[in-house]
Enzyme design. Structure first.
Site, PDB file in Angstrom:
ATOM      1  N   SER A 147       0.809  -1.217   0.000  1.00 30.12           N
ATOM      2  CA  SER A 147       0.000   0.000   0.000  1.00 30.12           C
ATOM      3  C   SER A 147       0.845   1.270   0.000  1.00 30.12           C
ATOM      4  O   SER A 147       0.355   2.347  -0.340  1.00 30.12           O
ATOM      5  CB  SER A 147      -0.938   0.008   1.218  1.00 30.12           C
ATOM      6  OG  SER A 147      -1.873  -1.040   1.146  1.00 30.12           O
ATOM      7  N   LEU A 249      -2.486   2.498 -12.337  1.00 31.36           N
ATOM      8  CA  LEU A 249      -3.414   1.831 -11.426  1.00 31.36           C
ATOM      9  C   LEU A 249      -4.820   2.402 -11.537  1.00 31.36           C
ATOM     10  O   LEU A 249      -5.805   1.667 -11.370  1.00 31.36           O
ATOM     11  CB  LEU A 249      -2.908   1.952  -9.985  1.00 31.36           C
ATOM     12  CG  LEU A 249      -1.659   1.134  -9.655  1.00 31.36           C
ATOM     13  CD1 LEU A 249      -1.181   1.444  -8.238  1.00 31.36           C
ATOM     14  CD2 LEU A 249      -1.908  -0.355  -9.809  1.00 31.36           C
ATOM     15  N   GLU A 373      -4.578  -3.848  -6.544  1.00 33.69           N
ATOM     16  CA  GLU A 373      -4.818  -2.515  -7.115  1.00 33.69           C
ATOM     17  C   GLU A 373      -5.414  -1.563  -6.067  1.00 33.69           C
ATOM     18  O   GLU A 373      -6.238  -0.712  -6.368  1.00 33.69           O
ATOM     19  CB  GLU A 373      -5.756  -2.576  -8.341  1.00 33.69           C
ATOM     20  CG  GLU A 373      -5.531  -3.705  -9.308  1.00 33.69           C
ATOM     21  CD  GLU A 373      -4.176  -3.651  -9.999  1.00 33.69           C
ATOM     22  OE1 GLU A 373      -3.418  -2.720  -9.745  1.00 33.69           O
ATOM     23  OE2 GLU A 373      -3.889  -4.562 -10.783  1.00 33.69           O
ATOM     24  N   PHE A 393      -3.434   8.813   5.919  1.00 32.54           N
ATOM     25  CA  PHE A 393      -2.429   7.804   5.589  1.00 32.54           C
ATOM     26  C   PHE A 393      -1.203   7.911   6.483  1.00 32.54           C
ATOM     27  O   PHE A 393      -0.454   6.945   6.630  1.00 32.54           O
ATOM     28  CB  PHE A 393      -1.998   7.949   4.123  1.00 32.54           C
ATOM     29  CG  PHE A 393      -3.060   7.534   3.139  1.00 32.54           C
ATOM     30  CD1 PHE A 393      -3.215   6.207   2.797  1.00 32.54           C
ATOM     31  CD2 PHE A 393      -3.893   8.474   2.570  1.00 32.54           C
ATOM     32  CE1 PHE A 393      -4.192   5.821   1.906  1.00 32.54           C
ATOM     33  CE2 PHE A 393      -4.870   8.102   1.666  1.00 32.54           C
ATOM     34  CZ  PHE A 393      -5.020   6.772   1.333  1.00 32.54           C
TER      35      PHE A 393
END
Length: 394
Positions: A147, A249, A373, A393
């Site tokens: 990730s 992606l 993905e 994140f």
């Protein structure tokens, strides 16, 4: 090999077909016919044996499923994004691994060469990839960096007219059979670039990943680079940084958003037909409230996803779709498809776990698709960042 007849009938509760052009319906029907003839009769056997049906590579090339949105001058189909989505939907209705083969080739290999490559690279690689003469793969994910691709360790340094590539990638669809790999790596300054690595380059190997319970009819492997000498002309000149692989992606996630609805449709159609035929307590199980609840919820979620995907396709065609919108569609489609497969397994009872029906195979496959993905959670955070402006994140 056992041969099974494909009785699939596509659900279209809100007449989405009327939103499609005649050309789009013809393309969809051509791929549907191919799946019924070439994939459905044999895919259970390949999945049971965990074997990749290599014959599909040339078949998919002949059918135009490789790089359908790439211009005709480079061997692509020059088609719109709704046509591309419908192709992926029909392929995944057959099997997620078959769709993976096509979407990796088109979105993750051909697209970066077309979007970021030199004219010489386009002329050399795209026609062979489009025809299925060559199979490609995409190297981004690493053993310790999924990730968070920015932490990648794969790197290269300059040495005369070549660069020396070292590192490894894993969970790479098509890797064991690919002639070409588009690999993302850091240079000596830490900047990310794409490199085209060809099979046969010394120090480049593609070990196969074994013992998978998911995507068993798909070829998965690693990419290992041990001082691989890659010509400088194989570096993609048109992009630097993570926007390169992330742009690829986005295209792949768009195809997945459509694709997994095909798996959901197949499970719904199987469950509906079974419920009408299976007799218990003197009547078909389709007559019982709990089974009707499952089936009604399945077709509702499929319909909502069809409409969302169609609208996203319109935005893609107009150049207005955002990566965040694609993330939402990918996450939504994967979630509802996974739930539909599980409910369909319940409708089929014990028969749902056997290879006599496609439901369990789709269930296992989707456990991979909901992760690759961009994981389910990551896509939620992409949407969260977009609507709040707050980065969760870090």
């Amino acid at each position: 090999m056992s041969v099974k007849k494909d009785l699939f009938e596509s659900p279209d509760y809100f007449k989405v077909d009327e939103l499609l052009s005649e050309e789009q319906r013809m393309i969809r029907d051509a791929v549907r016919s191919y799946v019924k003839k070439e994939i459905s009769p044999v895919i259970e056997d390949y999945a049971q044996r965990a074997e990749f049906p290599q014959q599909i590579v040339k078949q998919l090339g002949d059918l135009g499923c490789f790089g359908p949105t790439v211009p005709v001058e480079y061997g692509g189909g020059g088609l719109d994004y709704i046509s591309y989505g419908l192709m992926m939907q029909e392929l995944e209705r057959g099997d997620s691994g078959v769709r993976s083969t096509a979407s990796v080739q088109g979105s993750l290999v051909m697209y970066p060469i077309y979007a970021y490559g030199s004219e010489e690279q386009k002329q050399k690689y795209l026609p062979k990839l489009a025809s299925g003469e060559w199979l490609g793969c995409f190297g981004l994910t690493e053993p310790d960096h999924g990730s968070d691709p920015g932490g990648m360790l794969t790197n290269f340094r300059t040495e005369g007219d070549v660069v020396i590539l070292n590192g490894s990638k894993m969970w790479i669809s098509n890797a064991p059979f690919a002639q070409v790999a588009v690999v993302w790596a850091k240079d000596e300054q830490g900047d990310v670039y794409g490199l085209i690595v060809e099979r046969g380059m010394e120090g480049f190997s593609t070990p196969t990943t074994h013992n998978k319970w998911s995507l068993r009819a798909s070829a998965t492997g690693e990419l290992v680079f041990d001082n691989v000498r890659v010509p400088k002309e194989n570096i993609l000149p048109g992009v630097k940084g993570l926007k390169g692989p992330l742009g690829c992606l986005t295209k792949a996630r768009y195809g997945i958003a459509w694709g997994v609805i095909g798996a959901a449709m197949d499970c719904y159609d199987t469950a509906l037909r079974y419920a009408k035929q299976r007799q218990q307590f003197g009547k078909p199980i389709a007559a019982f409230q709990l089974q009707q609840k499952k089936l009604a919820e399945m077709v509702t979620e499929i319909t909502k996803a069809q409409l969302l995907n169609w609208r996203l396709g319109v935005l893609m065609n107009e150049g207005k779709a955002t990566p965040q919108q694609v993330s939402m569609a990918k996450r939504n489609s994967c979630e509802i498809a996974t739930n539909i497969c599980r409910d369909a397994r319940q409708v089929l009872g014990g028969m749902g776990i056997t290879g006599e029906y496609p439901v369990m195979r789709h269930m296992m496959n989707l456990e991979s698709v909901i992760t690759y993905e961009g994981t389910h959670d990551i896509h939620l955070l992409i949407t969260g960042l977009d609507i709040t402006g707050e980065n969760a994140f870090k």
